[in-house]
Design a protein around this motif. Structure first.
Motif, PDB file in Angstrom:
ATOM      1  N   TRP A 204       0.888  -1.086  -0.095  1.00 53.95           N
ATOM      2  CA  TRP A 204      -0.130  -0.049   0.060  1.00 53.95           C
ATOM      3  C   TRP A 204       0.832   1.295  -0.003  1.00 53.95           C
ATOM      4  N   THR A 205       2.062   1.205   1.015  1.00 48.23           N
ATOM      5  CA  THR A 205       2.785   2.359   1.050  1.00 48.23           C
ATOM      6  C   THR A 205       3.590   2.551  -0.158  1.00 48.23           C
ATOM      7  N   ASP A 206       3.988   1.461  -0.725  1.00 49.62           N
ATOM      8  CA  ASP A 206       4.779   1.520  -2.053  1.00 49.62           C
ATOM      9  C   ASP A 206       4.290   2.067  -3.078  1.00 49.62           C
ATOM     10  N   VAL A 207       2.905   2.320  -3.257  1.00 49.29           N
ATOM     11  CA  VAL A 207       2.210   2.799  -4.421  1.00 49.29           C
ATOM     12  C   VAL A 207       1.687   4.065  -4.179  1.00 49.29           C
ATOM     13  N   GLU A 208       1.711   4.420  -2.841  1.00 50.13           N
ATOM     14  CA  GLU A 208       0.957   5.748  -2.715  1.00 50.13           C
ATOM     15  C   GLU A 208       1.957   6.862  -2.981  1.00 50.13           C
ATOM     16  N   GLN A 209       1.395   7.784  -3.650  1.00 58.33           N
ATOM     17  CA  GLN A 209       1.990   8.999  -3.982  1.00 58.33           C
ATOM     18  C   GLN A 209       1.655  10.252  -2.881  1.00 58.33           C
ATOM     19  N   MET A 210       2.420  11.308  -3.202  1.00 54.65           N
ATOM     20  CA  MET A 210       2.037  12.394  -2.302  1.00 54.65           C
ATOM     21  C   MET A 210       0.646  12.922  -2.577  1.00 54.65           C
ATOM     22  N   PRO A 211      -0.017  13.417  -1.441  1.00 60.33           N
ATOM     23  CA  PRO A 211       0.449  13.338  -0.006  1.00 60.33           C
ATOM     24  C   PRO A 211       0.424  11.957   0.559  1.00 60.33           C
ATOM     25  N   MET A 212       1.387  11.488   1.360  1.00 62.74           N
ATOM     26  CA  MET A 212       1.453  10.334   1.951  1.00 62.74           C
ATOM     27  C   MET A 212       0.509  10.474   3.274  1.00 62.74           C
ATOM     28  N   ASP A 213      -0.725  10.086   3.044  1.00 59.89           N
ATOM     29  CA  ASP A 213      -1.958  10.205   3.983  1.00 59.89           C
ATOM     30  C   ASP A 213      -2.618   8.662   4.120  1.00 59.89           C
ATOM     31  N   ASN A 214      -2.105   7.716   3.873  1.00 64.25           N
ATOM     32  CA  ASN A 214      -2.570   6.517   3.753  1.00 64.25           C
ATOM     33  C   ASN A 214      -3.702   6.291   3.175  1.00 64.25           C
ATOM     34  N   LYS A 215      -4.074   6.997   2.193  1.00 63.37           N
ATOM     35  CA  LYS A 215      -5.022   7.141   1.382  1.00 63.37           C
ATOM     36  C   LYS A 215      -4.726   6.789  -0.433  1.00 63.37           C
ATOM     37  N   LEU A 216      -5.424   6.032  -1.019  1.00 65.66           N
ATOM     38  CA  LEU A 216      -5.367   5.658  -2.440  1.00 65.66           C
ATOM     39  C   LEU A 216      -6.275   6.257  -3.291  1.00 65.66           C
ATOM     40  N   ASN A 217      -5.770   6.999  -4.364  1.00 68.11           N
ATOM     41  CA  ASN A 217      -6.866   7.349  -5.551  1.00 68.11           C
ATOM     42  C   ASN A 217      -7.081   5.840  -6.218  1.00 68.11           C
TER      43      ASN A 217
END
Length: 362
Positions: A204-217
């Motif tokens: 999950w963290t690996d694909v997350e872009q900014m902002p790093m808020d634990n949310k994925l689009n």
């Protein structure tokens, strides 16, 4: 009557393999209603990609590229499996000359990969909408966490209380009891489930872009579940493989590094033969498909091109590869007899399956 019934069953199966699996209805559902676990888990194995995520060669690649991994025919009775293969042959043979040409095979492979991508996009949209009930275009990690626990049959009321009080802290806890579980409040989190969530949190963290808020689009969530659809995810996958295989850390792979045996000792002649076969397969793949400029070194770019199913050269290369394996009389095309002679390429028989090496994976 029994014969007619069998024919109907075979025809239904043929329709499925030609048209693909049934579409998932895109409908509104209760956000607390659990999704099936297989819709939540990011795959360890990527369909129609030449590498597995640990750097092992995808042994099912030919079948997946030609048939599609979702159309499992491995365990079908022989008559049904043969019926499916015959129908596929007729679909590939668009000019009806009773042969599959290189162009026809390439076109078919392109269609199968495109079909996989389209289905993944549709499925991802459905799952994303399910997990984004407020429609803000984002899925929070805790929402994913909750759905995972729901799919694992934990009680919904206990889950809400557990996530509010502990959340990710539970992923860091060490199990000291004999029950292989973590108990916080009224919820007992099984250790195996916690370990799974730890792995998924890294992805999950690996694909997350900014902002790093634990949310994925939606695009990031697609990369989480179907990294083969994301150029960035595929690039990171290659970096991970390089870190595992590149012993001198020069950012490239030599043939020697690529064919090196996984850790572990062999104990008998059978395992030694498996090791020899493993190295021979990887050597051929390196020389024929990865090292494009034939300089004995695979760069990161060559590896990225090799694994990317969106690369138009992939369909052509696989079509050439299949033609070479199936075309016994070397007339530049494949007859139905030649395909059936080599049907083990597409159908794995449990009776003749060679045992996999007992080495630990990377």
């Amino acid at each position: 009557m029994k014969g007619k019934r069998l024919c109907i069953v075979i025809m239904i199966l043929v329709v499925h393999i030609v048209n693909g699996r049934p579409k998932i209805p895109l409908k509104e559902v209760d956000a607390d209603q659990p999704l099936p676990l297989d819709k939540l888990e990011p795959p360890d194995h990527l369909e129609a990609v030449r590498f597995e995520q640990d750097g092992m060669l995808n042994k099912d690649f030919h079948k997946e590229a030609f048939i599609g991994n979702h159309e499992e025919i491995d365990d079908d009775p022989v008559d049904i499996a043969d019926s499916k293969l015959k129908d596929i042959f007729n679909k590939v043979d668009t000019d009806s000359d009773s042969h599959m040409s290189l162009i026809e095979i390439e076109s078919w492979i392109q269609d199968k990969i495109r079909q996989h991508f389209d289905e993944a996009l549709e499925e991802n949209a459905h799952i994303f909408t399910h997990m984004d009930p407020d429609g803000d275009g984002l899925v929070d990690w805790k929402d994913y966490y909750k759905h995972f626990l729901l799919a694992k049959k934990y009680d919904v009321d206990k889950i809400d209380s557990f996530l509010k009080d502990y959340g990710d802290q539970a992923l860091d806890m060490k199990d000291t009891g004999e029950s292989s579980s973590i108990k916080e409040g009224n919820l007992k989190l099984r250790e195996s489930d916690r370990d799974q969530l730890v792995r998924y949190k890294f992805k999950w963290t690996d694909v997350e872009q900014m902002p790093m808020d634990n949310k994925l689009n939606k695009e990031e969530f697609l990369a989480f579940r179907h990294p083969e659809q994301s150029g960035l995810a595929m690039k990171k996958m290659i970096e991970t493989i390089l870190n595992s295989l590149d012993t001198n850390n020069d950012g490239k792979l030599t043939l020697t590094e690529f064919v090196a045996l996984p850790p572990g000792d062999v104990e008998d002649d059978e395992q030694k033969k498996l090791d020899d076969r493993y190295q021979d397969e990887r050597k051929k793949e390196f020389i024929n498909a990865i090292d494009v400029d034939k300089n004995g070194i695979a760069t990161q770019k060559e590896l990225e091109d090799y694994v990317d199913p969106r690369n138009p050269q992939q369909s052509k290369a696989e079509a050439v590869n299949l033609l070479q394996m199936l075309d016994d009389n070397k007339d530049g095309k494949v007859s139905i007899a030649e395909m059936f002679k080599h049907k083990d390429i597409f159908v794995d028989s449990k009776c003749v399956n060679v045992k996999r090496s007992l080495h630990d994976e990377f």
